[in-house]
Design a protein around this motif. Sequence first.
Motif, PDB file in Angstrom:
ATOM      1  N   UNK A   1      -0.280 -15.916  -7.996  1.00  0.00           N
ATOM      2  CA  UNK A   1      -1.604 -16.341  -8.466  1.00  0.00           C
ATOM      3  C   UNK A   1      -2.662 -15.242  -8.410  1.00  0.00           C
ATOM      4  N   UNK A   2      -2.325 -14.101  -7.818  1.00  0.00           N
ATOM      5  CA  UNK A   2      -3.274 -12.997  -7.725  1.00  0.00           C
ATOM      6  C   UNK A   2      -2.827 -11.853  -8.637  1.00  0.00           C
ATOM      7  N   UNK A   3      -3.798 -11.064  -9.116  1.00  0.00           N
ATOM      8  CA  UNK A   3      -3.457  -9.962 -10.024  1.00  0.00           C
ATOM      9  C   UNK A   3      -2.644  -8.886  -9.321  1.00  0.00           C
ATOM     10  N   UNK A   4      -2.837  -8.726  -8.024  1.00  0.00           N
ATOM     11  CA  UNK A   4      -2.071  -7.763  -7.237  1.00  0.00           C
ATOM     12  C   UNK A   4      -1.431  -8.505  -6.074  1.00  0.00           C
ATOM     13  N   UNK A   5      -0.136  -8.271  -5.871  1.00  0.00           N
ATOM     14  CA  UNK A   5       0.570  -8.907  -4.766  1.00  0.00           C
ATOM     15  C   UNK A   5      -0.021  -8.406  -3.442  1.00  0.00           C
ATOM     16  N   UNK A   6      -0.457  -9.307  -2.579  1.00  0.00           N
ATOM     17  CA  UNK A   6      -1.110  -8.895  -1.328  1.00  0.00           C
ATOM     18  C   UNK A   6      -0.149  -8.446  -0.224  1.00  0.00           C
ATOM     19  N   UNK A   7       1.147  -8.505  -0.449  1.00  0.00           N
ATOM     20  CA  UNK A   7       2.112  -8.219   0.609  1.00  0.00           C
ATOM     21  C   UNK A   7       1.892  -6.849   1.248  1.00  0.00           C
ATOM     22  N   UNK A   8       1.804  -5.817   0.456  1.00  0.00           N
ATOM     23  CA  UNK A   8       1.678  -4.473   1.021  1.00  0.00           C
ATOM     24  C   UNK A   8       0.392  -4.313   1.823  1.00  0.00           C
ATOM     25  N   UNK A   9      -0.714  -4.818   1.287  1.00  0.00           N
ATOM     26  CA  UNK A   9      -1.979  -4.758   2.013  1.00  0.00           C
ATOM     27  C   UNK A   9      -1.940  -5.558   3.302  1.00  0.00           C
ATOM     28  N   UNK A  10      -1.279  -6.701   3.274  1.00  0.00           N
ATOM     29  CA  UNK A  10      -1.157  -7.526   4.473  1.00  0.00           C
ATOM     30  C   UNK A  10      -0.303  -6.831   5.532  1.00  0.00           C
ATOM     31  N   UNK A  11       0.764  -6.194   5.094  1.00  0.00           N
ATOM     32  CA  UNK A  11       1.616  -5.465   6.040  1.00  0.00           C
ATOM     33  C   UNK A  11       0.852  -4.307   6.677  1.00  0.00           C
ATOM     34  N   UNK A  12       0.049  -3.618   5.890  1.00  0.00           N
ATOM     35  CA  UNK A  12      -0.766  -2.523   6.422  1.00  0.00           C
ATOM     36  C   UNK A  12      -1.795  -3.044   7.427  1.00  0.00           C
ATOM     37  N   UNK A  13      -2.428  -4.161   7.104  1.00  0.00           N
ATOM     38  CA  UNK A  13      -3.431  -4.745   8.001  1.00  0.00           C
ATOM     39  C   UNK A  13      -2.804  -5.156   9.335  1.00  0.00           C
ATOM     40  N   UNK A  14      -1.623  -5.757   9.291  1.00  0.00           N
ATOM     41  CA  UNK A  14      -0.926  -6.161  10.516  1.00  0.00           C
ATOM     42  C   UNK A  14      -0.512  -4.921  11.313  1.00  0.00           C
ATOM     43  N   UNK A  15      -0.061  -3.885  10.627  1.00  0.00           N
ATOM     44  CA  UNK A  15       0.366  -2.651  11.302  1.00  0.00           C
ATOM     45  C   UNK A  15      -0.798  -1.960  12.014  1.00  0.00           C
ATOM     46  N   UNK A  16      -2.005  -2.120  11.506  1.00  0.00           N
ATOM     47  CA  UNK A  16      -3.186  -1.499  12.122  1.00  0.00           C
ATOM     48  C   UNK A  16      -3.657  -2.235  13.380  1.00  0.00           C
ATOM     49  N   UNK A  17      -3.209  -3.459  13.565  1.00  0.00           N
ATOM     50  CA  UNK A  17      -3.624  -4.235  14.733  1.00  0.00           C
ATOM     51  C   UNK A  17      -3.024  -3.658  16.004  1.00  0.00           C
ATOM     52  N   UNK A  18      -3.769  -3.767  17.091  1.00  0.00           N
ATOM     53  CA  UNK A  18      -3.221  -3.388  18.386  1.00  0.00           C
ATOM     54  C   UNK A  18      -2.310  -4.506  18.881  1.00  0.00           C
ATOM     55  N   UNK A  19      -1.547  -4.192  19.889  1.00  0.00           N
ATOM     56  CA  UNK A  19      -0.666  -5.208  20.465  1.00  0.00           C
ATOM     57  C   UNK A  19      -1.483  -6.388  21.002  1.00  0.00           C
TER      58      UNK A  19
END
Length: 159
Positions: free
Chosen positions: A120-138
């Motif tokens: 439903x979105x023009x760009x698949x959010x998967x890659x951005x979501x994975x990057x955002x999760x990877x930036x989180x601290x433990x």
Amino acid sequence: MKQGRLSLIAFGLLGLTALSVMPLTSFNWPAALAQTRIRPRDLWRLVYEQLPEFPLENDYVSKLDGEVKPDNTLVERLIRYHLYVKGRTPQYRLDWKLTLADYLGANEIMYEGVYPSADVLTKNPLEGDREAIAKLTRSQREALIDVLVGIYNPQTNRD
């Protein structure tokens, strides 16, 4: 006929005996009821109320009307991935850890075609979501898990 009835009565008594031995506290009725009342598409708001600094990742544009969809957040997609794509239970910390491990590339492969909102979105959010999760601290990931488990399993928060 009498023997058949006696077997049913004996089976029924056996079942009642088994139920009386099982503690009713092992059933988490409030959590089950909470799950039926809270829709995943609304749950993200509760998470962001408790974690206001958590990344939104909600700047994706709809294919339908070309507008940004601010309600389509990282947490909302993560919950839908967890529940509907992976079929994991929402009450247990381990299941949420497995989901976060998927995002970090340490567990199961995530497929773009079935990722929530990819269609439903023009760009698949998967890659951005994975990057955002990877930036989180433990500790940020642990806080997210604590909030999600607390929402889906409110009895664990009571003393």
